[in-house]
Design an enzyme around this catalytic site. Structure first.
Site, PDB file in Angstrom:
ATOM      1  N   TYR A 142       0.812  -1.209   0.000  1.00 20.93           N
ATOM      2  CA  TYR A 142       0.000   0.000   0.000  1.00 20.93           C
ATOM      3  C   TYR A 142       0.853   1.270   0.000  1.00 20.93           C
ATOM      4  O   TYR A 142       0.375   2.354  -0.339  1.00 20.93           O
ATOM      5  CB  TYR A 142      -0.926   0.028   1.210  1.00 20.93           C
ATOM      6  CG  TYR A 142      -2.040  -0.990   1.179  1.00 20.93           C
ATOM      7  CD1 TYR A 142      -2.282  -1.763   0.052  1.00 20.93           C
ATOM      8  CD2 TYR A 142      -2.856  -1.190   2.278  1.00 20.93           C
ATOM      9  CE1 TYR A 142      -3.295  -2.704   0.027  1.00 20.93           C
ATOM     10  CE2 TYR A 142      -3.885  -2.123   2.265  1.00 20.93           C
ATOM     11  CZ  TYR A 142      -4.094  -2.883   1.133  1.00 20.93           C
ATOM     12  OH  TYR A 142      -5.102  -3.808   1.117  1.00 20.93           O
ATOM     13  N   LYS A 190       3.753 -15.557   3.143  1.00 18.78           N
ATOM     14  CA  LYS A 190       3.800 -16.347   1.915  1.00 18.78           C
ATOM     15  C   LYS A 190       5.276 -16.560   1.573  1.00 18.78           C
ATOM     16  O   LYS A 190       5.762 -16.220   0.486  1.00 18.78           O
ATOM     17  CB  LYS A 190       3.049 -15.622   0.786  1.00 18.78           C
ATOM     18  CG  LYS A 190       2.772 -16.497  -0.435  1.00 18.78           C
ATOM     19  CD  LYS A 190       1.858 -17.662  -0.131  1.00 18.78           C
ATOM     20  CE  LYS A 190       1.527 -18.432  -1.421  1.00 18.78           C
ATOM     21  NZ  LYS A 190       0.817 -19.698  -1.142  1.00 18.78           N
ATOM     22  N   ASP A 222      -2.662 -18.450   2.510  1.00 18.19           N
ATOM     23  CA  ASP A 222      -3.782 -19.190   1.938  1.00 18.19           C
ATOM     24  C   ASP A 222      -4.276 -20.272   2.891  1.00 18.19           C
ATOM     25  O   ASP A 222      -5.481 -20.541   2.969  1.00 18.19           O
ATOM     26  CB  ASP A 222      -3.412 -19.780   0.570  1.00 18.19           C
ATOM     27  CG  ASP A 222      -2.010 -20.352   0.528  1.00 18.19           C
ATOM     28  OD1 ASP A 222      -1.238 -20.154   1.469  1.00 18.19           O
ATOM     29  OD2 ASP A 222      -1.677 -21.012  -0.482  1.00 18.19           O
ATOM     30  N   ASP A 246      -5.369  -6.961   5.714  1.00 18.03           N
ATOM     31  CA  ASP A 246      -6.572  -6.298   5.231  1.00 18.03           C
ATOM     32  C   ASP A 246      -7.621  -7.325   4.816  1.00 18.03           C
ATOM     33  O   ASP A 246      -8.806  -7.224   5.158  1.00 18.03           O
ATOM     34  CB  ASP A 246      -6.200  -5.399   4.049  1.00 18.03           C
ATOM     35  CG  ASP A 246      -7.302  -4.417   3.687  1.00 18.03           C
ATOM     36  OD1 ASP A 246      -8.358  -4.422   4.336  1.00 18.03           O
ATOM     37  OD2 ASP A 246      -7.097  -3.648   2.733  1.00 18.03           O
ATOM     38  N   ASP A 250     -11.129  -8.928   7.367  1.00 14.98           N
ATOM     39  CA  ASP A 250     -12.503  -8.837   6.872  1.00 14.98           C
ATOM     40  C   ASP A 250     -13.135 -10.219   6.808  1.00 14.98           C
ATOM     41  O   ASP A 250     -14.325 -10.395   7.115  1.00 14.98           O
ATOM     42  CB  ASP A 250     -12.538  -8.176   5.496  1.00 14.98           C
ATOM     43  CG  ASP A 250     -12.461  -6.660   5.571  1.00 14.98           C
ATOM     44  OD1 ASP A 250     -12.373  -6.137   6.697  1.00 14.98           O
ATOM     45  OD2 ASP A 250     -12.474  -6.002   4.526  1.00 14.98           O
TER      46      ASP A 250
END
Length: 356
Positions: A142, A190, A222, A246, A250
């Site tokens: 970001y 990851k 994942d 992020d 959620d």
């Protein structure tokens, strides 16, 4: 205690839900003998409309001069539906995090006994879930440079960058959280693909011996995305980078049955910030129907994390739990029963705290 709180209502339903949190905070102040002063400032689309910038310097100074920031939501369809917009409300939130040094977003996920049936997951999978994510907020893709498009506009690129310092400060906070909880820390990365993730894993592995009472697990993002749905009770404290956090937070929010119930805190170098995890929900703005409970619970986190006032935080949480048990809820939780307006829920909570 004297408390100076910056109030950033923001966009959409932000002003409505913030107004209910203010009622609750005033009730707490009166009950426990605190002097609480709010100073309101603009951000997001409201600030763009007023001064052309989503996080004005005046707002930044208000935040710096406050003991804590209570924040509503930002976002507006005018900008969401315009890919060419040069200035966006969300840029204000990113700038605020960066300039206030808010490097850690703390997002708890837990269940409410009276609402377990509203979760899309089976009761036996989620009942008793109590986990917390620490998401790095000011680094990663970001904020990384370079970013943009090639001259032809046919390719776009974003850069994910992390330093050891950025990772270490979040990891240490995660270890400290775990020490106060069930002493289990999960590093989400990851590392089989990404160089930044390998740096995350190496840094956490180096720090782990300093916290011998904490068990550390390392999982690919994942795999965590699947296990959050399959067995969320397997987790306690999870630390991760900005983008992964992020998405995963959620996902985790639906475990409780409603995104409108989950609070969060952003912690770091300067003033601490507290906000609900939901968005600005512009379709409901001005209708007095938005669920204010996540914002109210964010105020509870404010008393705990900014002021270390656990009794005050518990009084708010107890009032929220009672409102759920008694059905004093907005239409999203009413399930065909009598529903209450946003403002009515706020009034009820404030009265309950005052009379408890």
């Amino acid at each position: 205690m004297e408390m100076n709180i910056a109030l950033l209502p923001g966009d959409g339903i932000g002003p409505e839900v913030i107004a209910q949190a203010v009622k609750v905070v005033h009730a707490i102040g009166k009950k426990f003998g605190h002097t609480i002063t709010f100073k309101e400032a603009i951000t997001g689309a409201a600030a763009i409309d007023a001064v052309g910038h989503p996080y004005p310097e005046e707002t930044h100074q208000v935040c710096l001069q406050s003991d804590a920031v209570l924040f509503g939501a930002i976002g507006d369809p005018r900008f969401d539906n315009d890919p060419s917009a040069k200035v966006r409300p969300e840029q204000g939130l990113l700038e605020m995090r960066k300039r206030l040094g808010l490097f850690s977003n703390v997002r708890p996920t837990f269940t409410f006994p009276s609402l377990v049936h509203k979760s899309p997951l089976k009761r036996e999978r989620i009942e008793g879930t109590d986990l917390v994510f620490l998401r790095e907020l000011t680094g990663g893709i970001y904020f990384g440079e370079p970013r943009g498009r090639n001259e032809q506009g046919t390719k776009a690129f974003d850069t994910c960058v992390y330093s050891v310092e950025e990772i270490e400060r979040l990891a240490r906070m995660g270890f400290e959280f775990a020490q106060k909880r069930r002493k289990l820390l999960t590093c989400v990365d990851k590392a089989n693909v990404l160089a930044t993730s390998r740096l995350w894993r190496e840094t956490v592995q180096r720090l782990a011996p300093e916290y011998p009472d904490v068990t550390v697990e390392y999982e690919f993002v994942d795999a965590v995305a699947m296990r959050l749905i399959q067995w969320p009770k397997a987790y306690d404290v999870l630390i991760t980078e900005n983008l992964f956090g992020d998405i995963l937070t959620d996902e985790a929010s639906v475990i409780s049955g409603s995104m409108g119930l989950m609070p969060s805190a952003s912690l770091g170098e300067n003033t601490k910030l507290f906000e609900p995890i939901h968005g600005s929900y512009p379709q409901a703005a001005g209708k007095d129907i938005a669920n204010p409970l996540a914002t109210v619970l964010s105020a509870a986190m404010m008393f705990e994390y900014a002021f270390e006032l656990l009794d005050e935080a518990k009084a708010i949480s107890d009032a929220v739990n009672l409102s759920l048990e008694k059905g004093v809820v907005t239409e999203d939780l009413a399930e065909g029963e009598v529903s209450y307006k946003t403002s009515e829920v706020g009034d009820w909570l404030a009265e309950q705290i005052s009379n408890a």
